[in-house]
Design a protein around this motif. Structure first.
Motif, PDB file in Angstrom:
ATOM      1  N   UNK A 101       0.855  -1.200   0.000  1.00  0.00           N
ATOM      2  CA  UNK A 101       0.000   0.000   0.000  1.00  0.00           C
ATOM      3  C   UNK A 101       0.884   1.241   0.000  1.00  0.00           C
ATOM      4  N   UNK A 102       0.419   2.279  -0.700  1.00  0.00           N
ATOM      5  CA  UNK A 102       1.063   3.587  -0.592  1.00  0.00           C
ATOM      6  C   UNK A 102       0.061   4.551   0.031  1.00  0.00           C
ATOM      7  N   UNK A 103       0.572   5.410   0.910  1.00  0.00           N
ATOM      8  CA  UNK A 103      -0.299   6.325   1.658  1.00  0.00           C
ATOM      9  C   UNK A 103       0.245   7.735   1.481  1.00  0.00           C
ATOM     10  N   UNK A 104      -0.568   8.637   0.943  1.00  0.00           N
ATOM     11  CA  UNK A 104      -0.113  10.002   0.709  1.00  0.00           C
ATOM     12  C   UNK A 104      -1.016  11.004   1.380  1.00  0.00           C
ATOM     13  N   UNK A 105      -0.401  12.013   1.994  1.00  0.00           N
ATOM     14  CA  UNK A 105      -1.173  13.100   2.597  1.00  0.00           C
ATOM     15  C   UNK A 105      -0.864  14.390   1.872  1.00  0.00           C
ATOM     16  N   UNK A 106      -1.885  15.037   1.287  1.00  0.00           N
ATOM     17  CA  UNK A 106      -1.686  16.312   0.587  1.00  0.00           C
ATOM     18  C   UNK A 106      -0.697  16.154  -0.554  1.00  0.00           C
ATOM     19  N   UNK A 107       0.245  17.102  -0.632  1.00  0.00           N
ATOM     20  CA  UNK A 107       1.210  17.070  -1.736  1.00  0.00           C
ATOM     21  C   UNK A 107       2.169  15.873  -1.583  1.00  0.00           C
ATOM     22  N   UNK A 108       2.094  15.188  -0.464  1.00  0.00           N
ATOM     23  CA  UNK A 108       2.846  13.938  -0.268  1.00  0.00           C
ATOM     24  C   UNK A 108       2.434  12.832  -1.228  1.00  0.00           C
ATOM     25  N   UNK A 109       1.373  13.052  -1.974  1.00  0.00           N
ATOM     26  CA  UNK A 109       1.002  12.058  -2.993  1.00  0.00           C
ATOM     27  C   UNK A 109       1.993  12.098  -4.168  1.00  0.00           C
ATOM     28  N   UNK A 110       2.778  13.192  -4.274  1.00  0.00           N
ATOM     29  CA  UNK A 110       3.600  13.409  -5.482  1.00  0.00           C
ATOM     30  C   UNK A 110       4.515  12.233  -5.835  1.00  0.00           C
ATOM     31  N   UNK A 111       5.268  11.658  -4.881  1.00  0.00           N
ATOM     32  CA  UNK A 111       6.181  10.578  -5.297  1.00  0.00           C
ATOM     33  C   UNK A 111       5.506   9.217  -5.460  1.00  0.00           C
ATOM     34  N   UNK A 112       4.214   9.130  -5.123  1.00  0.00           N
ATOM     35  CA  UNK A 112       3.573   7.809  -5.079  1.00  0.00           C
ATOM     36  C   UNK A 112       3.091   7.335  -6.449  1.00  0.00           C
ATOM     37  N   UNK A 113       2.743   8.278  -7.300  1.00  0.00           N
ATOM     38  CA  UNK A 113       2.160   7.922  -8.601  1.00  0.00           C
ATOM     39  C   UNK A 113       3.144   7.082  -9.428  1.00  0.00           C
ATOM     40  N   UNK A 114       4.387   7.491  -9.452  1.00  0.00           N
ATOM     41  CA  UNK A 114       5.406   6.785 -10.251  1.00  0.00           C
ATOM     42  C   UNK A 114       5.629   5.370  -9.705  1.00  0.00           C
ATOM     43  N   UNK A 115       5.379   5.173  -8.406  1.00  0.00           N
ATOM     44  CA  UNK A 115       5.570   3.845  -7.804  1.00  0.00           C
ATOM     45  C   UNK A 115       4.565   2.831  -8.354  1.00  0.00           C
ATOM     46  N   UNK A 116       3.436   3.324  -8.861  1.00  0.00           N
ATOM     47  CA  UNK A 116       2.407   2.394  -9.362  1.00  0.00           C
ATOM     48  C   UNK A 116       2.877   1.679 -10.630  1.00  0.00           C
TER      49      UNK A 116
END
Ligand SMILES: Cc1cc2nc3c(=O)[nH]c(=O)nc-3n(C[C@H](O)[C@H](O)[C@H](O)COP(=O)(O)OP(=O)(O)OC[C@H]3O[C@@H](n4cnc5c(N)ncnc54)[C@H](O)[C@@H]3O)c2cc1C
Ligand code: FES
Length: 235
Positions: A101-116
């Motif tokens: 699971x990836x968990x992002x808060x606010x602009x913390x979502x920025x690095x998560x998209x590429x992980x998908x």
């Protein structure tokens, strides 16, 4: 040097910036970015939001002088990029059938998209204080579930026992809460946090990004920005 292809405001004060060029990078790594000559003195660290052979994308929130200057960029303008820096997310294989699971808060979502790209069936938890953004893009990029929380605590919805690996990025109180939740859960899940400490050089030379860890102090730019959650001493 890169050329700006697009710089679009996707929500109030949140911009998606695309620049041309085959810039390398793994999930969770970052670039030092600038679009000015001498002032402000320092480049600004931004995580890789997405990349391909044609271009690289960043998702950023306007906070102060540097990001305001970035928000003024138009197609055709020049962007200076140094990187990629940092250790990135753990990319070793987890056990067959392991859940991520990836968990992002606010602009913390920025690095998560590429992980998908690397974890195409991982579950995604996105927390926003106000207007959510890019949730449809996240939904399209994973076969896992995408949980969007607005105005509450996104972490309340994450069952640590359901996963083998969790990566979280967001405001420090959220990351401290992830760490607490892991420590109290008794679950065997590995939890990593991606820190967004202030940085100056980005290459391990200035100590501005020092992180207090259980055994010693570490540098977010070279030892991180991704750390095992229980290693970090928050606050
Ligand atoms: C490894 C890493 C990756 C990052 N990735 C992204 C990203 O993908 N998208 C994004 O929007 N931001 C990201 N950040 C944060 C981003 O670098 C800062 O928001 C930016 O440098 C602020 O620059 P500025 O000139 O606009 O603001 P400044 O004028 O420098 O500061 C304006 C205000 O923001 C505060 N501030 C500045 N930097 C930070 C910070 N790092 N954390 C908390 N508060 C800060 C200052 O204290 C001040 O109150 C990342 C940071 C790191 C270390
Ligand atoms: S930013 Fe200079 S040592 Fe990390």
């Amino acid at each position: 040097m890169a050329e700006v292809i697009a710089n679009v405001e996707v929500a109030p004060n949140i911009y998606r910036l695309k620049a041309s060029g085959a810039f390398p990078g793994r999930m969770g790594q970052f670039y030092m970015v600038r679009a000015w000559d001498s002032y402000p003195l320092l480049s600004r660290p931004l995580s890789i939001f997405n990349r391909s052979e044609e271009g690289i994308e960043f998702l950023y929130q306007v906070k102060g002088e540097g990001t305001k200057l970035l928000s003024d960029l138009r197609a055709g303008d020049e962007l200076q990029l140094e990187g990629p820096f940092g250790n990135g997310f753990p990319d070793r294989a987890i056990k067959p059938g392991g859940r991520i699971a990836v968990v992002g808060g606010g602009i913390g979502i920025a690095p998560l998209y590429y992980a998908l790209r690397s974890w195409p069936d991982c579950d995604v938890y996105l927390g926003f204080s106000k207007e959510p953004y890019l949730t449809e893009q996240f939904k399209a990029a994973t076969q896992g579930k995408v949980n969007v929380n607005v105005g509450g605590f996104v972490l309340d919805e994450v069952d640590l026992h359901a996963y083998d690996l969790i990566v979280a990025c967001g405001p420090e109180p959220m990351l401290a809460a992830v760490q607490q939740k892991k420590l109290l859960s008794g679950s065997g899940v590995e939890v990593y946090v991606s820190l967004e400490n202030r940085m100056a050089c980005g290459i391990g030379a200035c100590l501005v990004c020092s992180v207090k860890c259980r055994d010693t102090r570490r540098k977010a730019c070279t030892d991180g920005p991704v750390f095992l959650a229980e290693e970090v001493i928050f606050g």
